[in-house]
Write an enzyme that holds these catalytic residues in place. Sequence first.
Site, mmCIF file in Angstrom:
data_model
loop_
_atom_site.group_PDB
_atom_site.id
_atom_site.type_symbol
_atom_site.label_atom_id
_atom_site.label_comp_id
_atom_site.label_asym_id
_atom_site.label_seq_id
_atom_site.Cartn_x
_atom_site.Cartn_y
_atom_site.Cartn_z
ATOM 1 C CG ASN A 1 -1.652 1.284 1.424
ATOM 2 O OD1 ASN A 1 -1.791 1.982 0.269
ATOM 3 N ND2 ASN A 1 -2.284 1.137 2.708
ATOM 4 C CD1 TRP A 2 3.346 1.189 -2.832
ATOM 5 C CD2 TRP A 2 3.708 1.494 -4.444
ATOM 6 N NE1 TRP A 2 3.884 -0.031 -3.814
ATOM 7 C CE2 TRP A 2 4.321 0.765 -4.408
ATOM 8 C CE3 TRP A 2 4.090 2.940 -5.895
ATOM 9 C CZ2 TRP A 2 5.444 0.292 -5.907
ATOM 10 C CZ3 TRP A 2 3.903 1.946 -6.828
ATOM 11 C CH2 TRP A 2 4.486 0.952 -7.149
ATOM 12 C CE LYS A 3 -0.021 3.014 4.679
ATOM 13 N NZ LYS A 3 0.212 3.401 6.543
ATOM 14 C CG HIS B 1 -5.587 2.073 5.255
ATOM 15 N ND1 HIS B 1 -5.024 2.867 6.533
ATOM 16 C CD2 HIS B 1 -4.732 1.345 5.446
ATOM 17 C CE1 HIS B 1 -3.487 3.070 6.457
ATOM 18 N NE2 HIS B 1 -3.880 1.614 6.169
ATOM 19 C CD GLU C 1 -2.616 5.590 7.074
ATOM 20 O OE1 GLU C 1 -2.874 5.426 5.747
ATOM 21 O OE2 GLU C 1 -2.098 5.645 7.732
ATOM 22 C CD GLU D 1 -3.669 -2.401 6.774
ATOM 23 O OE1 GLU D 1 -2.902 -2.793 7.150
ATOM 24 O OE2 GLU D 1 -4.140 -1.424 7.327
ATOM 25 N N GLY E 1 2.481 2.570 10.963
ATOM 26 C CA GLY E 1 3.505 3.093 10.459
ATOM 27 C C GLY E 1 4.697 3.829 11.586
ATOM 28 C CB SER F 1 5.422 -1.850 11.442
ATOM 29 O OG SER F 1 4.877 -0.160 12.004
ATOM 30 N N GLY G 1 2.849 -0.886 4.103
ATOM 31 C CA GLY G 1 2.879 0.815 4.210
ATOM 32 C C GLY G 1 4.084 0.928 3.557
ATOM 33 N N GLY G 2 5.185 1.348 5.065
ATOM 34 C CA GLY G 2 6.582 1.871 4.849
ATOM 35 C C GLY G 2 7.036 0.976 4.191
HETATM 36 P P1 PGA Z 1 2.890 0.416 7.492
HETATM 37 O O1 PGA Z 1 1.586 0.114 7.018
HETATM 38 O O2 PGA Z 1 3.466 -1.080 7.240
HETATM 39 O O3 PGA Z 1 3.540 1.551 6.616
HETATM 40 O O4 PGA Z 1 2.467 0.164 9.281
HETATM 41 C C1 PGA Z 1 0.306 -0.308 7.024
HETATM 42 C C2 PGA Z 1 -0.835 0.090 6.621
HETATM 43 O O5 PGA Z 1 -0.854 0.638 6.350
HETATM 44 O O6 PGA Z 1 -1.574 -0.790 6.035
#
Ligand code: PGA
Length: 257
Positions: free
Chosen positions: A6-8, A93, A95, A165, A171, A211, A232-233
């Site tokens: 997930n590149w956000k 998600h 967010e 999640e 993050g 994470s 994500g990251g």
């Molecule tokens: P993260 O994000 O790996 O940076 O913690 C995961 C996500 O929000 O899908």
Amino acid sequence: MLMAGNWKMHKLASEARGLASNLRRALADIDRPVEVLLCPPFTALADVAAALADSPIQLGAQNLHWEEKGAFTGEVSGQMLKDIGCDYVIIGHSERRHIFGETDESVGKKIRAALSARLKAIVCVGETERQRDENETEAVVQRQVREGLAGLSAPEMASVAIAYEPVWAIGTGKNATPEQAQEVHALIRNLISESFGEAAASSLPILYGGSVKPDNAGELMSQPDINGALVGGASLDADSFETIVRAGVAAAGAIDK
Ligand code: PGA
């Protein structure tokens, strides 16, 4: 096993195309049963689709609107995503829930819209730190799963994956322990079994996100009810995402899932 990035809100179109091409090269030997999925921002979907053309790597978006078309300034429909080459869409998600006010009801409408556009839905659920501290994890996840999937049929569940999640792990560098994640994954599988039957539950991919990094992916992916990762990251760098995907491949080989 489904290993998703997930590149956000990261990567310009040209950068996204480069990353997708690098991953395509690096992961050329990976085939089923491990599926790899990249979810760039809307503006990079066309470039990443071109970079992935005729490869087994799948393309996904990070959100959609529940209507097919109309006066919804700034929104994108499932049909538009399908048309540009998406196979998947991430829905709900944390967010989106916490920053943009999405609710279980809007998540449910989006899931139905995704399925009618013939997209697979990755439905995100998870508790906040306060909810975990107050022992509400089970109730929160149960509500998000039940309300999000309300009204779907068992056959429709074949196009759904769930991503657990925990919000406190996203993050933050603080991942859930494999045991904490496994516990909630087993709970989710049970809920699906109650609502849609044993067959839908056992074939449901339940991804862990929060994470996931090269050094913890192996242990997480080898839990019996963890069927992949939403990263994500660590998915923004080709080497680190490749290592995570390979941890999934190793876990899938070891436990045949
Ligand atoms: P993260 O994000 O790996 O940076 O913690 C995961 C996500 O929000 O899908």
